[in-house]
Design a protein around this motif. Structure first.
Motif, PDB file in Angstrom:
ATOM      1  N   ASP A   7      39.004  49.707  45.056  1.00  0.00           N
ATOM      2  CA  ASP A   7      40.202  49.931  45.872  1.00  0.00           C
ATOM      3  C   ASP A   7      41.119  51.010  45.310  1.00  0.00           C
ATOM      4  N   SER A   8      40.710  51.682  44.240  1.00  0.00           N
ATOM      5  CA  SER A   8      41.546  52.685  43.579  1.00  0.00           C
ATOM      6  C   SER A   8      41.407  54.033  44.273  1.00  0.00           C
ATOM      7  N   LYS A   9      42.518  54.789  44.282  1.00  0.00           N
ATOM      8  CA  LYS A   9      42.531  56.041  45.040  1.00  0.00           C
ATOM      9  C   LYS A   9      43.120  57.197  44.235  1.00  0.00           C
ATOM     10  N   PHE A  10      42.379  58.307  44.217  1.00  0.00           N
ATOM     11  CA  PHE A  10      42.889  59.572  43.703  1.00  0.00           C
ATOM     12  C   PHE A  10      43.515  60.333  44.858  1.00  0.00           C
ATOM     13  N   GLU A  21      49.215  45.027  33.095  1.00  0.00           N
ATOM     14  CA  GLU A  21      47.883  45.598  32.968  1.00  0.00           C
ATOM     15  C   GLU A  21      47.944  47.116  32.963  1.00  0.00           C
ATOM     16  N   ILE A  22      47.172  47.729  32.112  1.00  0.00           N
ATOM     17  CA  ILE A  22      47.079  49.187  32.090  1.00  0.00           C
ATOM     18  C   ILE A  22      45.686  49.565  32.562  1.00  0.00           C
ATOM     19  N   TRP A  50      45.879  51.944  41.702  1.00  0.00           N
ATOM     20  CA  TRP A  50      44.916  50.929  41.284  1.00  0.00           C
ATOM     21  C   TRP A  50      44.380  50.121  42.452  1.00  0.00           C
ATOM     22  N   ARG A  51      45.238  49.527  43.236  1.00  0.00           N
ATOM     23  CA  ARG A  51      44.818  48.683  44.358  1.00  0.00           C
ATOM     24  C   ARG A  51      45.511  49.142  45.628  1.00  0.00           C
ATOM     25  N   GLY A  52      44.763  49.715  46.538  1.00  0.00           N
ATOM     26  CA  GLY A  52      45.326  50.105  47.818  1.00  0.00           C
ATOM     27  C   GLY A  52      46.223  51.317  47.739  1.00  0.00           C
ATOM     28  N   THR A  53      47.281  51.302  48.545  1.00  0.00           N
ATOM     29  CA  THR A  53      48.150  52.473  48.664  1.00  0.00           C
ATOM     30  C   THR A  53      49.606  52.182  48.311  1.00  0.00           C
ATOM     31  N   LEU A  80      49.904  51.980  39.187  1.00  0.00           N
ATOM     32  CA  LEU A  80      49.455  53.302  38.766  1.00  0.00           C
ATOM     33  C   LEU A  80      48.499  53.211  37.589  1.00  0.00           C
ATOM     34  N   GLY A  81      47.447  54.002  37.633  1.00  0.00           N
ATOM     35  CA  GLY A  81      46.521  54.138  36.520  1.00  0.00           C
ATOM     36  C   GLY A  81      46.333  55.610  36.194  1.00  0.00           C
TER      37      GLY A  81
END
Length: 179
Positions: free
Chosen positions: A76-79, A175-176, A125-128, A135-136
């Motif tokens: 579910d992570s997005k660039f 969490e990181i 990290w998860r969705g939008t 943030l990751g």
């Protein structure tokens, strides 16, 4: 940076007649499939494997030290980036600025002599949901010194510690997420 941008361009898909891609973001897993995809084998289908520097086949189905596959952890992570910004101050690699850079579609080329990393790409990290808790960062090093080879060098990975670089500051939350 060019290889990462080309992988991003492939992952978001071809542009329309006006030169704009249908979507501006890409999933982290799709991005890495394009970044490490196998060369074509004489036919049009994509090979699902990923190749590392030595040419060994690696798949996203392998289990990590957390008991989940890379795909399961980042499905579910997005660039979202379409350009690179060179920062000239070490302090700009901080979570309070990275969310703004993400919103502007910017990946980061680090300042000269930045300790531990040469660049990073923030991701959600998860969705939008735009928040510091979602943030990751994907950190990278690129070495053009012939003393660095395709053999893993633990000291390079140890230097990429987000706590040492102070990306998440002292108040980093629960969490990181780091790639």
């Amino acid at each position: 940076m060019l290889l990462l941008t080309l992988a991003r361009d492939s992952a978001v898909g071809p542009p329309n007649q006006l030169g704009k891609s249908k979507q501006q973001w890409t999933s982290v897993t799709s991005f890495f499939k394009f970044l490490f995809r196998a060369p074509p084998r004489g036919h049009a289908t994509d090979h699902p494997s990923i190749f590392n520097a030595k040419g060994y086949v690696v798949t996203s189905e392998g289990v990590s030290s957390y008991g989940k596959t890379f795909h399961a952890q980042f499905v579910d992570s997005k660039f979202y980036f379409n350009h690179w910004i060179k920062v000239h101050q070490f302090g700009l690699l901080n979570i309070k600025y990275l969310l703004s850079l993400y919103c502007h579609g910017a990946a980061v080329q680090c300042a000269n002599s930045q300790h531990g990393i040469d660049g990073l790409m923030p991701f959600l990290w998860r969705g939008t949901k735009f928040s510091r808790d979602n943030l990751g960062v994907c950190m990278r090093q690129a070495k053009n010194n012939p003393s660095f080879t395709d053999q893993a060098n633990a000291s390079l990975f140890e230097a990429m510690d987000p706590f040492t670089v102070k990306i998440f500051g002292d108040d980093w939350g629960s969490e990181i997420r780091v790639i």
